[in-house]
Design an enzyme around this catalytic site. Structure first.
Site, PDB file in Angstrom:
ATOM      1  CG  ASP A 255     -72.563 -51.902  53.904  1.00 44.05           C
ATOM      2  OD1 ASP A 255     -72.962 -52.139  52.749  1.00 44.05           O
ATOM      3  OD2 ASP A 255     -73.222 -52.181  54.920  1.00 44.05           O
TER       4      ASP A 255
ATOM      5  CE  LYS B  87     -75.665 -54.102  53.216  1.00 47.59           C
ATOM      6  NZ  LYS B  87     -75.834 -53.430  54.509  1.00 47.59           N
TER       7      LYS B  87
ATOM      8  CB  CYS C  98     -72.819 -55.477  56.674  1.00 48.01           C
ATOM      9  SG  CYS C  98     -74.145 -54.440  57.356  1.00 48.01           S
TER      10      CYS C  98
END
Ligand SMILES: [Zn+2]
Length: 218
Positions: free
Chosen positions: A17, A115, A160
């Site tokens: 990310d 995602k 994450c």
């Protein structure tokens, strides 16, 4: 003497990310999030195999505080699958905030795993959505590629990266977190909790300079 890690064909670098919304001035800025970009570029060059993850929400996603009347970011609500922290709107599909940071230079990345695209389920982990049952398909992909060790770095350390490392273990991979190439959000002790969990699961936290690898070739 600290252990050294020499990368090989059974290793994959999972870059979590590195998106504008998680960097300073982004919608869900992780403090100093952009600082990891040069280090991640350098690290990625030591791996033949790299996978990028990209948080990728539809408008009106249920993890957004704005999707719940009277709620504000960082409050917790109960959704069908359990507790969910509410976030500012972030990483909305096809917006500048969802794009990768401009400084990210990993042309040899082999897969971009998106995602969080199911409106009703958040997905911190790159392997399982937050109901902890719905698979993203990443474990199957990594298994078919023959990878055994998953090195992780990115944003945010205590969300994450944490869930992705935990699930990599759960799926039978060795998980190694390059901690100086991560930054955390640290909500209510979540960074300490992440270290405790990693210790319990045998997930190692290492420094980027412990990783050796030859520059990638075609
Ligand atoms: Zn998200």
């Amino acid at each position: 003497m600290t252990d050294r890690f020499t990368t090989g064909d059974h290793d994959v670098f999972l870059v979590v990310d590195i998106q504008n919304d998680f960097c300073p001035s982004g919608a869900l800025a992780v403090p100093h999030g952009d600082e990891v970009v040069p280090l991640i570029n350098k690290l990625a060059a030591k791996f033949a195999h790299v996978v990028l993850t990209q948080d990728w929400h539809p408008r009106g996603h249920l993890s957004f505080a704005s999707s719940h009347s009277g709620k504000t970011p960082y409050q917790t609500v109960e959704l069908a699958y359990g507790s969910q922290i509410l976030w500012p709107e972030h990483c909305v599909q096809d917006t500048a905030g969802a794009a990768f940071h401009d400084g990210l230079r990993i042309p040899h990345a082999e897969l971009i795993l998106r995602k969080g695209y199911h409106r009703a389920i958040d997905s911190y982990s790159a392997f399982y959505e937050n109901d902890r049952k719905t698979r993203t398909g990443l474990a199957g992909y990594l298994g078919e590629r023959g990878f055994r060790r998953v090195f992780l770095a990115g944003l945010a350390f205590d969300f994450c990266v944490r869930y992705s490392a935990e699930d990599a273990r759960r799926e039978g991979f060795e998980a190694i977190v390059v901690e100086d190439a991560c930054r955390g959000i640290d909500l209510e002790g979540s960074v300490t909790a992440t270290h405790e969990l990693f210790n319990a699961l045998g997930i190692r936290c290492i420094c980027a300079d412990a990783v050796d690898g030859t520059p990638t070739t075609a």
